[in-house]
Design an enzyme around this catalytic site. Structure first.
Site, short mmCIF file in Angstrom:
data_model
loop_
_atom_site.label_atom_id
_atom_site.label_comp_id
_atom_site.label_asym_id
_atom_site.label_seq_id
_atom_site.Cartn_x
_atom_site.Cartn_y
_atom_site.Cartn_z
N LYS A 116 43.53 33.86 40.45
CA LYS A 116 43.40 34.82 41.47
C LYS A 116 44.78 35.18 42.24
O LYS A 116 45.24 36.00 43.09
CB LYS A 116 42.59 34.37 42.12
CG LYS A 116 41.25 34.10 41.58
CD LYS A 116 39.96 33.40 42.20
CE LYS A 116 38.84 33.51 41.84
NZ LYS A 116 38.50 33.05 40.97
N GLU A 185 43.16 33.26 51.62
CA GLU A 185 43.41 34.65 51.88
C GLU A 185 42.43 35.26 53.61
O GLU A 185 41.84 33.97 53.99
CB GLU A 185 42.97 35.53 51.41
CG GLU A 185 41.37 35.04 51.30
CD GLU A 185 40.97 35.99 49.61
OE1 GLU A 185 41.73 36.50 49.04
OE2 GLU A 185 39.50 35.56 49.31
N HIS A 220 28.70 30.52 48.33
CA HIS A 220 29.48 32.00 47.66
C HIS A 220 29.00 32.00 46.14
O HIS A 220 29.94 32.39 44.80
CB HIS A 220 31.11 31.75 47.22
CG HIS A 220 31.41 31.39 49.44
ND1 HIS A 220 31.79 31.68 49.69
CD2 HIS A 220 31.55 30.29 49.86
CE1 HIS A 220 32.23 31.22 51.08
NE2 HIS A 220 32.52 30.33 51.00
N GLU A 260 36.02 43.24 41.42
CA GLU A 260 35.10 42.29 42.48
C GLU A 260 36.31 42.72 43.21
O GLU A 260 37.16 42.51 43.85
CB GLU A 260 34.76 41.37 42.13
CG GLU A 260 34.19 41.13 41.03
CD GLU A 260 33.12 39.32 41.26
OE1 GLU A 260 33.60 38.81 42.52
OE2 GLU A 260 32.78 39.07 40.83
N GLU A 272 39.08 39.74 42.48
CA GLU A 272 39.97 38.95 41.27
C GLU A 272 39.29 40.43 40.42
O GLU A 272 38.04 40.94 40.34
CB GLU A 272 39.14 37.66 41.38
CG GLU A 272 37.39 37.57 41.42
CD GLU A 272 37.01 36.76 41.66
OE1 GLU A 272 37.40 35.70 40.51
OE2 GLU A 272 36.29 36.07 42.29
N ASN A 274 37.31 39.27 36.90
CA ASN A 274 36.52 37.82 35.85
C ASN A 274 36.73 38.97 34.51
O ASN A 274 36.33 39.86 34.16
CB ASN A 274 34.84 38.05 36.50
CG ASN A 274 34.84 37.31 38.25
OD1 ASN A 274 35.57 36.81 38.16
ND2 ASN A 274 34.25 38.66 38.54
N ARG A 276 35.19 38.40 31.56
CA ARG A 276 34.08 38.05 30.73
C ARG A 276 32.88 38.92 31.58
O ARG A 276 33.00 39.59 31.82
CB ARG A 276 33.71 36.67 31.21
CG ARG A 276 33.50 36.30 32.79
CD ARG A 276 32.77 35.02 33.17
NE ARG A 276 33.23 34.49 34.63
CZ ARG A 276 32.36 34.90 34.91
NH1 ARG A 276 31.31 35.48 34.50
NH2 ARG A 276 32.22 34.54 36.42
#
Length: 618
Positions: A116, A185, A220, A260, A272, A274, A276
């Site tokens: 990330k 962050e 999360h 995202e 980030e 992903n 997949r």
């Protein structure tokens, strides 16, 4: 052309991929651990290969064993699903080096987005320096660089708590991903989690298949997702598409992926990418009328996507059914899934069937239920109704929470954000037992029996039975009469072992009853039949710390032993189960008098972990 495909995964996603393979005429190969020998994904595949062991590190995370399994089974392609090795560039390379087709993006693209921190740098962003965080930066989020699914994440609101959060996140990240790198962050509270589905081929075409809102999360981890994300201004939507396409082209991406964002203050903040297929991909499939797994396979075979992407139609909402107890810290649950039936009219993606055992080794998600309709209002109502009518007999699940969430005004009015459960969990998990469920259970059990083997013309006292529901005890009474069973305040219209009909104030209600040992399910209410006399052997000494879930002891506080003085709230033991880590803390100031817990020990729910003897007042 791919003829035989191995899915390097398990459960729901393996079954979902096999379904598409069957449609395309592709033979399928499953892999399974010893714990999954009889699992649904193993049963529905054409061929299955055993990976000895039960823990993920011994089985589904062993890329070398999976490649050998693919070759041994005659597969010519590997699909990684999601989780496990799906975003592991080394595994992707190993698959390709073995001469197999990799159903996913190039290893270089996975590598570029796997961390990330590197992904943020690629997008021109930079994380905070943990050493330079000041009170003005709070709250902040400590996050695993190689993580996902909520693992290795800690919210910090007090600067003094930052060192401990960093240590805990590093330990969890190293255990879950084999990489203890974390970063810090800003934590944007009350934002919306919005993502864009992308699909790209090797010929330069990139599709941005709409937005998804995944704001309802616990720990999360996403719980309810929908497409498209409601209420976004057109300009913001276009910005999200542009950023998603930019990230996709930046790494020469191929296949299905998700970019995202956190949307707050009318702006999109990159989180980030992903690399997949996402768990929530079915809502996009429903809205755009595509099969993303089929498209992944076609892209991997070298086919080009059409220049024009499909148009969106209607709205789709997905709910994840988990074997967990939201009222007890989302504690995972285990046991036999005796019955699982979902009404027609919705899509069900599951890796479970009646009679399957929900174990301790893997994620507690049972299934995804998806509703699609012309409007958001219709889709939400359809999904809530289907979940409410779903028969779920076995471990405690989050089904009731899902129904209440879908009907909550903040959700129905699309005013939700990532703080939804922080604000409403207590109210959403308030027990709301059906007051007549225990009586219905007692009447069903008493059907055809009487205290003396038949009715006698002699007055006798009522029969009494006790049931437990959500930690509360309920006592009910009924009588055997000349005309059948009777109870005060109701008219017993029918009483049979599996169906009881009661009339209350002129209104008839039906109760369907199923019993499995001392577990009784009355419609959607789960009860435990209690014995007439409690068993003294089940009682524990004061100060006993019991396992809140089945799992494995992964950490014991340094220096902890019998005789150690502890303080209230001090972390003593860490349990891990189904991808979740749970801290066991001292309930009071006192002395540790027993510590049967040891690192590596597997425990059942309710097992004794430690005993803390409270400090006696002087």
């Amino acid at each position: 052309m791919i003829s035989t495909l191995l899915v390097a995964n398990r459960g729901e996603i393996a079954c979902r991929i096999f379904r598409t393979c069957a449609d395309l005429g592709i033979r399928t190969v499953a892999i399974h651990s010893d714990a999954d020998e009889g699992a649904l994904h193993t049963r529905v595949a054409d061929t299955a290969v055993r990976l000895p062991g039960a823990a993920p590190a011994e089985t589904y995370l062993r890329g070398d064993l999976i490649v050998k399994a693919a070759l041994a089974a005659g597969a010519d392609a590997v699909h990684p699903g999601y989780g496990f090795l799906s975003e592991n560039a080394d595994f992707a390379r190993a698959v390709r080096d073995a001469g197999l087709v990799w159903i996913g993006p190039p290893p270089g693209a996975i590598e570029a987005m796997a961390s990330k921190t590197r992904a943020k740098e690629l997008m021109g962003l930079a994380p905070l320096d943990a050493h330079d965080v000041s009170p003005a930066d709070l709250p902040v989020l400590v996050k695993a660089a190689a993580g996902g699914g909520g693992r290795g994440m800690r919210v910090v609101r007090d600067l003094a708590a930052l060192p401990g959060a960093l240590e805990d996140a590093r330990a969890e990240a190293a255990s879950a991903f084999g990489d203890g790198e974390v970063f810090v962050e800003p934590y944007l509270e009350n934002g919306r989690h919005v993502e864009v589905q992308v699909l790209a081929d090797s010929h330069g075409t990139v599709w941005t298949l709409g937005t998804r809102d995944c704001s309802l999360q616990r720990r999360h981890q996403k719980v309810i997702e929908e497409a498209p994300a409601p209420g976004l201004p057109p300009a913001l939507t276009e910005q999200l598409y542009a950023l998603a396409e930019r990230a996709t082209r930046a790494v020469s991406y191929e296949g299905a992926g998700t970019v995202e964002f956190l949307v707050a203050d009318g702006r999109a903040h990159f989180l980030e990418m992903n690399t997949r297929l996402q768990v929530e991909h079915p809502v996009t499939e429903a809205v755009f009328g595509v099969d993303l797994v089929a498209e992944q396979i076609r892209v991997a075979e070298g086919h080009a996507l059409p220049a024009e992407q499909p148009a969106a139609h209607g709205h789709a909402v997905e709910a994840r059914l988990y074997a967990e107890d939201p009222a007890r810290g989302w504690a995972p649950q285990t046991g036999t899934l005796h019955r699982f039936t979902v009404p027609d009219g919705v899509r069900l993606d599951t890796g479970c069937a009646d009679g399957d055992t929900i174990g301790v080794h893997y994620d507690p998600m049972l299934a995804k239920v998806v509703a699609h309709a012309p409007t958001r209002t219709e889709a939400v109502r359809r999904l809530a109704g289907a979940l409410e009518r779903t028969a779920l007999h076995g471990p405690v699940t989050n089904r009731d929470l899902l129904v209440r969430s879908l009907r909550h005004p903040e959700f129905t009015e699309a005013r939700m954000d990532t703080g939804f459960y922080d604000r409403h969990l207590t109210a959403l998990t308030e027990p709301a037992p059906d007051p007549y469920a225990p009586l219905a259970a007692a009447l069903a059990d008493a059907h055809g029996r009487s205290r003396f083997g038949g009715w006698r013309n002699v007055p006798s006292g009522p029969q009494v039975k006790r049931y437990e529901r959500a930690g509360e005890e309920h006592e009910v009474a009924y009588r055997h009469t000349r005309t059948g069973l009777a109870a005060d305040g109701v008219r017993v219209v029918q009483a049979a072992p599996h169906l009881v009909v009661l009339e209350v104030d002129g209104v008839r209600r039906k109760f369907e009853i199923a019993r499995y040992g001392d577990q009784v399910h009355v419609n959607a209410t789960a009860l435990t039949a209690l014995p007439r006399f409690p068993d003294p052997a089940t009682e524990h000494a004061p100060g006993s710390l019991l396992a809140p879930m089945p799992g494995t002891v992964v950490r014991v506080a340094e220096g902890l032993s019998e005789g150690t003085e502890v303080k209230a709230g001090q972390p003593l033991i860490w349990l891990e189960a189904m991808k979740m880590e749970h801290r066991i803390t001292a309930p009071t100031n006192g002395t540790l008098t027993a510590l049967p817990a040891a690192v590596g020990r597997q425990v059942e729910m309710g097992a004794l972990l430690a005993v803390v003897e409270a400090v006696r007042p002087s």
